[in-house]
Design a protein around this motif. Structure first.
Motif, short mmCIF file in Angstrom:
data_model
loop_
_atom_site.label_atom_id
_atom_site.label_comp_id
_atom_site.label_asym_id
_atom_site.label_seq_id
_atom_site.Cartn_x
_atom_site.Cartn_y
_atom_site.Cartn_z
N GLY A 15 65.88 48.72 -32.52
CA GLY A 15 66.64 47.55 -32.08
C GLY A 15 65.95 46.74 -30.99
N LEU A 16 64.67 46.48 -31.16
CA LEU A 16 63.94 45.70 -30.16
C LEU A 16 64.58 44.34 -29.95
CD1 LEU A 16 60.22 46.35 -31.19
CD2 LEU A 16 61.39 47.22 -29.18
N GLU A 17 64.83 44.03 -28.71
CA GLU A 17 65.41 42.74 -28.36
C GLU A 17 64.62 42.16 -27.18
OE1 GLU A 17 69.51 41.23 -26.23
OE2 GLU A 17 69.58 43.08 -27.39
N ARG A 18 63.97 41.03 -27.42
CA ARG A 18 63.20 40.39 -26.36
C ARG A 18 64.11 39.46 -25.55
NH1 ARG A 18 57.47 40.36 -27.38
NH2 ARG A 18 56.99 41.44 -29.31
N PHE A 19 63.85 39.41 -24.22
CA PHE A 19 64.61 38.50 -23.37
C PHE A 19 63.77 38.19 -22.14
CE2 PHE A 19 65.67 42.75 -22.00
CZ PHE A 19 65.83 42.68 -20.61
N GLU A 20 64.24 37.22 -21.36
CA GLU A 20 63.55 36.87 -20.12
C GLU A 20 64.34 37.37 -18.93
OE1 GLU A 20 62.10 33.02 -19.14
OE2 GLU A 20 60.98 32.84 -21.01
N HIS A 21 63.60 37.90 -17.96
CA HIS A 21 64.21 38.35 -16.71
C HIS A 21 63.40 37.76 -15.57
CE1 HIS A 21 66.27 40.94 -13.88
NE2 HIS A 21 65.11 41.39 -13.43
N ARG A 22 64.02 36.86 -14.80
CA ARG A 22 63.34 36.17 -13.70
C ARG A 22 62.06 35.49 -14.15
NH1 ARG A 22 64.33 40.58 -8.89
NH2 ARG A 22 66.59 40.35 -8.90
N GLY A 23 62.14 34.89 -15.34
CA GLY A 23 61.03 34.12 -15.87
C GLY A 23 59.92 34.95 -16.52
N GLU A 24 60.11 36.26 -16.63
CA GLU A 24 59.09 37.12 -17.23
C GLU A 24 59.62 37.74 -18.52
OE1 GLU A 24 56.36 38.74 -13.71
OE2 GLU A 24 58.33 39.69 -13.77
N PRO A 25 58.72 38.03 -19.46
CA PRO A 25 59.16 38.63 -20.73
C PRO A 25 59.53 40.11 -20.55
CG PRO A 25 56.77 38.42 -20.72
CD PRO A 25 57.27 37.77 -19.46
N TRP A 26 60.69 40.46 -21.06
CA TRP A 26 61.18 41.83 -21.04
C TRP A 26 61.62 42.20 -22.45
CZ3 TRP A 26 63.10 45.25 -16.85
CH2 TRP A 26 62.52 44.93 -15.62
N VAL A 27 61.86 43.50 -22.66
CA VAL A 27 62.35 43.97 -23.95
C VAL A 27 63.40 45.05 -23.70
CG1 VAL A 27 60.53 45.72 -24.28
CG2 VAL A 27 61.64 44.71 -26.26
N ARG A 28 64.41 45.03 -24.56
CA ARG A 28 65.47 46.05 -24.55
C ARG A 28 65.31 46.82 -25.86
NH1 ARG A 28 69.49 42.67 -23.97
NH2 ARG A 28 69.40 42.83 -21.71
N PHE A 29 65.43 48.14 -25.78
CA PHE A 29 65.25 48.96 -26.98
C PHE A 29 65.98 50.29 -26.81
CE2 PHE A 29 61.78 49.66 -24.08
CZ PHE A 29 61.62 51.04 -24.03
N LYS A 30 66.13 50.99 -27.90
CA LYS A 30 66.79 52.30 -27.89
C LYS A 30 65.80 53.37 -28.34
CE LYS A 30 71.35 50.46 -28.74
NZ LYS A 30 72.58 50.57 -29.48
N LEU A 31 65.96 54.56 -27.76
CA LEU A 31 65.16 55.72 -28.14
C LEU A 31 66.09 56.88 -28.46
CD1 LEU A 31 62.36 55.89 -25.40
CD2 LEU A 31 62.14 55.08 -27.75
N LYS A 32 65.69 57.68 -29.43
CA LYS A 32 66.43 58.91 -29.74
C LYS A 32 66.08 59.89 -28.63
CE LYS A 32 67.17 62.21 -33.45
NZ LYS A 32 66.73 62.62 -34.78
N ALA A 33 67.08 60.27 -27.83
CA ALA A 33 66.80 61.07 -26.64
C ALA A 33 68.04 61.85 -26.22
CB ALA A 33 66.36 60.14 -25.51
N ARG A 34 67.85 62.64 -25.12
CA ARG A 34 68.95 63.41 -24.54
C ARG A 34 68.89 63.25 -23.03
NH1 ARG A 34 69.69 68.52 -22.36
NH2 ARG A 34 67.60 69.21 -22.85
N SER A 35 70.00 62.89 -22.43
CA SER A 35 70.08 62.75 -20.98
C SER A 35 70.08 64.13 -20.34
CB SER A 35 71.35 62.00 -20.58
OG SER A 35 71.54 62.08 -19.18
#
Length: 173
Positions: A61-81
């Motif tokens: 579910g890669l989702e690109r966005f801008e944060h304070r004018g810089e490129p960022w990405v949001r994504f999910k990983l199969k993991a355990r807290s």
């Protein structure tokens, strides 16, 4: 100290392995190990892949966005807290530090690169990871040769030889 140096020097001169001379053996890792993503303390299965040059994450579910004018990405990983024990697809956000072009069966694809800290055994590694939008990857984390060069040898017959035991810095809230 002088005696140990003399023993190691003579061993090197005569081709005797360092282990015989009293030096510490390097840790040998299995081809699959548990790792922690820091500072979130999220456990993932890591494949130590001597056939891959760079490290990668099986991001969903890669989702690109801008944060304070810089490129960022949001994504999910199969993991355990580690804290809650919750398993599933956990969400991460990271700054994009680079882009790489990858040749695929369908043509050329551009993938984001992020920096993340991971713990394997007692060692922390600050690494660049190529985000690969995979939905059926067996391992969330792939450590390539650029990381393995600093870790040590990998035994293809072993799995889960170490437990993550790094001290994680507190998460700023």
């Amino acid at each position: 100290m002088h005696r140990l140096f003399t023993i190691i020097s003579l061993a090197t001169l005569f081709g005797v392995p360092a282990s015989v001379a009293g030096a510490e053996e390097p840790r040998i890792y299995g081809w699959v190990e548990n790792g922690l993503i820091l500072p979130e303390n999220v456990q993932v299965k890591a494949k130590l892949d001597t056939g891959a040059k760079s490290s990668a994450l099986a991001a969903r579910g890669l989702e690109r966005f801008e944060h304070r004018g810089e490129p960022w990405v949001r994504f999910k990983l199969k993991a355990r807290s580690e804290e809650s024990g919750e398993k599933g697809h956990l969400t991460f956000e990271r700054k994009v530090v680079d882009e790489v072009k990858v040749q695929t069966l369908g043509g050329t694809e551009t993938r984001p690169v992020v920096v993340m800290a991971v713990c394997v055994g007692e060692r922390r590694y600050e690494e660049r990871f190529v985000l690969n939008n995979k939905t059926k990857a067996k391992y969330a984390l792939l450590l390539g040769r650029q990381t393995l060069e600093r870790m040590g040898p990998v035994d293809a017959n072993k799995r889960f030889t170490v437990k993550p035991a790094c001290v994680a810095p507190a998460i700023a809230r």
